[in-house]
Design a protein around this motif. Structure first.
Motif, mmCIF file in Angstrom:
data_model
loop_
_atom_site.group_PDB
_atom_site.id
_atom_site.type_symbol
_atom_site.label_atom_id
_atom_site.label_comp_id
_atom_site.label_asym_id
_atom_site.label_seq_id
_atom_site.Cartn_x
_atom_site.Cartn_y
_atom_site.Cartn_z
ATOM 1 N N THR A 272 -8.057 -11.207 0.324
ATOM 2 C CA THR A 272 -7.627 -9.722 0.201
ATOM 3 C C THR A 272 -7.022 -9.251 1.441
ATOM 4 O O THR A 272 -6.114 -8.427 1.393
ATOM 5 C CB THR A 272 -9.068 -8.835 0.416
ATOM 6 O OG1 THR A 272 -9.905 -9.271 -0.774
ATOM 7 C CG2 THR A 272 -8.840 -7.356 0.062
ATOM 8 N N VAL B 81 1.329 -6.519 1.154
ATOM 9 C CA VAL B 81 1.574 -5.259 0.997
ATOM 10 C C VAL B 81 2.529 -4.075 2.014
ATOM 11 O O VAL B 81 3.373 -3.556 1.725
ATOM 12 C CB VAL B 81 0.720 -4.233 0.339
ATOM 13 C CG1 VAL B 81 0.921 -2.829 0.151
ATOM 14 C CG2 VAL B 81 0.304 -4.864 -0.996
ATOM 15 N N THR C 196 0.651 3.058 3.788
ATOM 16 C CA THR C 196 -0.936 3.624 3.671
ATOM 17 C C THR C 196 -1.866 2.761 2.735
ATOM 18 O O THR C 196 -2.861 2.380 2.889
ATOM 19 C CB THR C 196 -0.699 4.913 2.805
ATOM 20 O OG1 THR C 196 0.044 5.854 3.706
ATOM 21 C CG2 THR C 196 -2.259 5.633 2.922
ATOM 22 N N ALA C 197 -1.203 2.115 1.544
ATOM 23 C CA ALA C 197 -2.100 1.055 0.439
ATOM 24 C C ALA C 197 -2.300 -0.124 1.269
ATOM 25 O O ALA C 197 -3.430 -0.431 1.367
ATOM 26 C CB ALA C 197 -1.295 0.831 -0.697
ATOM 27 N N GLY C 198 -1.408 -0.529 2.062
ATOM 28 C CA GLY C 198 -1.723 -1.811 2.927
ATOM 29 C C GLY C 198 -2.788 -1.650 3.852
ATOM 30 O O GLY C 198 -3.506 -2.325 4.030
ATOM 31 N N GLY D 80 -5.088 0.391 4.011
ATOM 32 C CA GLY D 80 -6.269 0.725 3.115
ATOM 33 C C GLY D 80 -7.151 -0.568 2.793
ATOM 34 O O GLY D 80 -8.305 -0.838 2.845
ATOM 35 N N VAL D 81 -6.197 -1.542 2.299
ATOM 36 C CA VAL D 81 -6.660 -2.593 1.896
ATOM 37 C C VAL D 81 -7.018 -3.669 3.035
ATOM 38 O O VAL D 81 -8.057 -4.347 2.749
ATOM 39 C CB VAL D 81 -5.338 -3.497 1.061
ATOM 40 C CG1 VAL D 81 -5.799 -5.042 0.694
ATOM 41 C CG2 VAL D 81 -5.190 -2.811 -0.351
ATOM 42 N N GLY E 296 -3.246 -7.541 1.259
ATOM 43 C CA GLY E 296 -2.895 -6.348 2.335
ATOM 44 C C GLY E 296 -1.885 -6.435 3.157
ATOM 45 O O GLY E 296 -1.027 -5.622 3.536
ATOM 46 N N GLY F 2 4.148 5.123 1.368
ATOM 47 C CA GLY F 2 2.936 4.838 0.439
ATOM 48 C C GLY F 2 2.488 3.330 0.529
ATOM 49 O O GLY F 2 1.553 3.032 0.397
ATOM 50 N N LEU F 3 3.336 2.363 0.674
ATOM 51 C CA LEU F 3 3.184 1.010 0.863
ATOM 52 C C LEU F 3 2.300 0.722 2.134
ATOM 53 O O LEU F 3 1.332 0.034 2.118
ATOM 54 C CB LEU F 3 4.296 0.087 0.648
ATOM 55 C CG LEU F 3 4.948 0.015 -0.629
ATOM 56 C CD1 LEU F 3 6.268 -0.800 -0.561
ATOM 57 C CD2 LEU F 3 4.066 -0.879 -1.670
ATOM 58 N N ALA G 5 -2.516 3.705 8.834
ATOM 59 C CA ALA G 5 -2.707 4.471 7.774
ATOM 60 C C ALA G 5 -2.501 6.132 8.209
ATOM 61 O O ALA G 5 -1.893 7.024 7.768
ATOM 62 C CB ALA G 5 -3.833 4.428 6.932
#
Length: 338
Positions: free
Chosen positions: A171, A178, A157-159, A161-162, A175, A154-155, A244
């Motif tokens: 930003t 993360v 994927t989130a990173g 995306g950021v 990212g 999950g981290l 991702a």
């Protein structure tokens, strides 16, 4: 009767007597020979029966040994599937640490990054990974291996995306932090999980899959950098955002993959642990491995309890000291203070 006639009669009687004695000796020898032959035949039959029994016993042992070897060699493919999905964390480790080298060539021109910000974008991931790795061991013990791998994916994927949607360098830095948190959790969890679900005879081989995926991720990052380096604008978004894809695959896969049997036994969930262990071993017997895991956990718990910084030790019999003082609390290591 004359003397000559009597001598002839006596000679004839002696000849007949000799012939009868010889006949009796031949009969006795024949009966003895037949008895010896019968005894030899009986001993031969006994020897054959013993050899047949021995061969049957050895054949049974060979059959059992072959069955054990067959069970040992026949590893269910489910174990390899679990190992590959786990090793995707190692792939993301290698990819996210290697892809930034190519992305910086485009970032420093598009966002006007100076040397300090370039160093921050690279080192922030490593620093965050070091901090999250310290917390990863505690999370593995409290939450289990499977939730930690889900957290890491999950981290990731989130990173990703950021990073792909970043509009400024701040930003981008967030990212990268993360992503570093995901790297730290994955690096502490993936090898442990693979080692605990792998059969003993394949444990070393399957754990090295994680190392292979790390180097493969670094190589794949170089290939992606080369492919998108010709896109002068937004090429770095593809480089940083493509991580991702394996992260989502790992997350979806671990929604259906089981927890580590060792962690379940450690938490007292023995029935669930036996069911998962049977699923991973196929037709192999799991009783011996289950007992071995349980004994190892009990020994570790005893060692941890004995190595606690707070423990009790009886006082020795010292003159002048009352015997009703039963225990002494010693703070620190096992120093022999008394």
């Amino acid at each position: 009767m004359s003397r000559k006639a009597s001598d002839n009669v006596e000679y004839t009687l002696r000849s007949l007597s000799n012939l009868m004695g010889e006949k009796r000796r031949r009969q006795a020898d024949g009966s003895a020979g037949s008895g010896a032959a019968a005894a030899g035949e009986r001993s031969l039959i006994a020897a054959e029966s013993c050899s047949s029994l021995n061969s049957a016993a050895s054949g049974g042992e060979l059959e059992r040994a072959a069955r054990r070897q067959f069970q040992q060699d026949e590893t269910p493919g489910f174990v390899y599937v679990v190992s590959v999905f786990s090793a995707l964390g190692g792939f993301l480790f290698g990819y996210d640490t290697g892809v930034v080298s190519g992305a910086l060539l485009l970032l420093k021109r598009e966002l006007n990054l100076d040397a300090l910000w370039q160093e921050l974008l690279v080192s922030s991931t490593v620093g965050a990974a070091a901090l999250s790795a310290l917390a990863g061991g505690v999370l593995n013990g409290l939450c289990g291996r499977r939730p930690c791998i889900l957290l890491a994916s999950g981290l990731f994927t989130a990173g990703a995306g950021v990073l792909a949607a970043a509009r400024d360098k701040e930003t981008l830095l967030g990212g990268r932090v993360v992503v570093g948190l995901g790297i730290g959790v994955a690096s502490m969890t993936v090898p442990v999980y693979i080692a605990e679900v792998a059969p003993p005879h394949l444990r070393g081989r399957l754990v090295t899959i994680n190392t292979l995926f790390i180097t493969g991720g670094q190589f794949f990052a170089s290939v992606v950098d080369g492919l998108f380096s010709y896109l002068a604008k937004d090429g770095w978004r593809y480089m940083l955002g493509l991580s991702a894809v394996p992260a989502v695959i790992q997350f979806l896969g671990f929604l259906f993959l089981p927890e580590s049997p060792r962690w379940l036994i450690q938490k007292g969930q023995t029935q669930r642990a036996r069911r998962i262990l049977s699923q991973m071993r196929g037709n192999q017997a799991i009783d011996e491995e289950y007992d071995s895991i349980k004994n190892n956990i009990e020994e570790e718990e005893k060692e941890v309890g004995a190595g606690s910084p707070f423990y009790l030790r009886p006082l020795p019999n010292i003159p002048g000291v009352e015997k009703d003082i039963g225990m002494l609390i010693i703070i620190g290591h096992r120093w022999n203070l008394i």
